[in-house]
Design a protein around this motif. Sequence first.
Motif, PDB file in Angstrom:
ATOM      1  N   PRO A   1       0.823  -1.214   0.000  1.00 26.25           N
ATOM      2  CA  PRO A   1       0.000   0.000   0.000  1.00 26.25           C
ATOM      3  C   PRO A   1       0.853   1.259   0.000  1.00 26.25           C
ATOM      4  N   ALA A   2       0.429   2.236  -0.773  1.00 27.08           N
ATOM      5  CA  ALA A   2       1.197   3.478  -0.891  1.00 27.08           C
ATOM      6  C   ALA A   2       1.311   4.189   0.449  1.00 27.08           C
ATOM      7  N   ASP A   3       0.315   4.036   1.322  1.00 25.11           N
ATOM      8  CA  ASP A   3       0.376   4.693   2.632  1.00 25.11           C
ATOM      9  C   ASP A   3       1.528   4.141   3.467  1.00 25.11           C
ATOM     10  N   TRP A   4       1.763   2.827   3.376  1.00 28.66           N
ATOM     11  CA  TRP A   4       2.858   2.223   4.135  1.00 28.66           C
ATOM     12  C   TRP A   4       4.203   2.769   3.650  1.00 28.66           C
ATOM     13  N   LEU A   5       4.373   2.794   2.331  1.00 28.88           N
ATOM     14  CA  LEU A   5       5.633   3.288   1.788  1.00 28.88           C
ATOM     15  C   LEU A   5       5.844   4.763   2.122  1.00 28.88           C
TER      16      LEU A   5
END
Length: 361
Positions: free
Chosen positions: A264-268
């Motif tokens: 997920p982009a939020d994690w990165l």
Amino acid sequence: MPMRTTGGTGPVATTKTVPRESGEHGDIATDRGREGQAGPEGRDEGRHLDSALLLTLLLVTAVMFQGPIRGALAAPVMQSWMTVFVAVMVQALPFLVLGVLLSAVIAVFVPPSFFARALPKRPVLAVPVASAAGVVLPGCECASVPVAGALVRRGVTPAAALAFLLSAPAINPIVLTATAVAFPGNPEMVLARLVASLLVACAMGWLWHRLGRTDWLRPPARASYEGQGKGAAFWGSVRHDVTHAGGFLVVGAMAAATLKAVVPADWLRAAAGHPVLSVLALAVLAVLLSICSEADAFVAASLTQFSLTARLTFLVVGPMIDLKLFAMQAGTFGRAFALRFAPATFALAVVVSALTGTVLL
């Protein structure tokens, strides 16, 4: 009569019978021994047959379920994954092939004694010279380990040989050119990688000269290509580097594509948004992925969520210490050496790359 039969013929019968029975048992034991010896071969053949059968079943299954497989590959996530994977491979392969060929030429046709004659006798001066001499080995870190072992065996001070081992995979022309191509909008990344790698190599060489002990270092017993002709040694080096570097490039490209498409982009963004955490995360990732230094710039360039400093750490740490390098160093110089040298190299590479990125990037 019974006494004569028992005393005369009994022992004779016994002497005739026992050898026959022991011979029969011996034949049985021999047959069993032969069966035992043939057992592993039979098991190996069974394993080969099982592998071939498994491959056949996989191919048949793929043909039978090609419809669902096509549907899965047509999903947006898989399309994104394939795009990143192919892009990394296409960009990196020319540099990988060129680097492998040039590395084989240097390793086979340039005698290790050349480096011994070119280095100063004093270790303090030999370390920076050996670090700068890394530009003459246009290959990956797989090639630097046997060359460093040959230097030690030919009488070069271990501090200089280890500095060469660390710098050669990171500052040679192939790697720096690949870095420039991978970061066309950030030419300062090339300078930062060169400076940080040289600083780490020199610092580790001087640190070993100051604190290293001879009983920690086990010099290699023989040359890498001893007893082989030039042609055989050249193609052996090419096959070795292509197998190792190519395999790790595929793994690295798959990992980069997975990070881009699945995580997920939020994690990165959460990891990349923290300056310290992003540097440590990519440093650990470089160790785990074990990507060839001729291709790691393209993987780092694809990690656009992270800062240039974090990606610089990825480029500095990877060529100096990763899983395959640890195994090669332990096999070449001994486990006692690798257990001390690898953690110190990792810590120093992280600190120096972070500081260099802060100043130059």
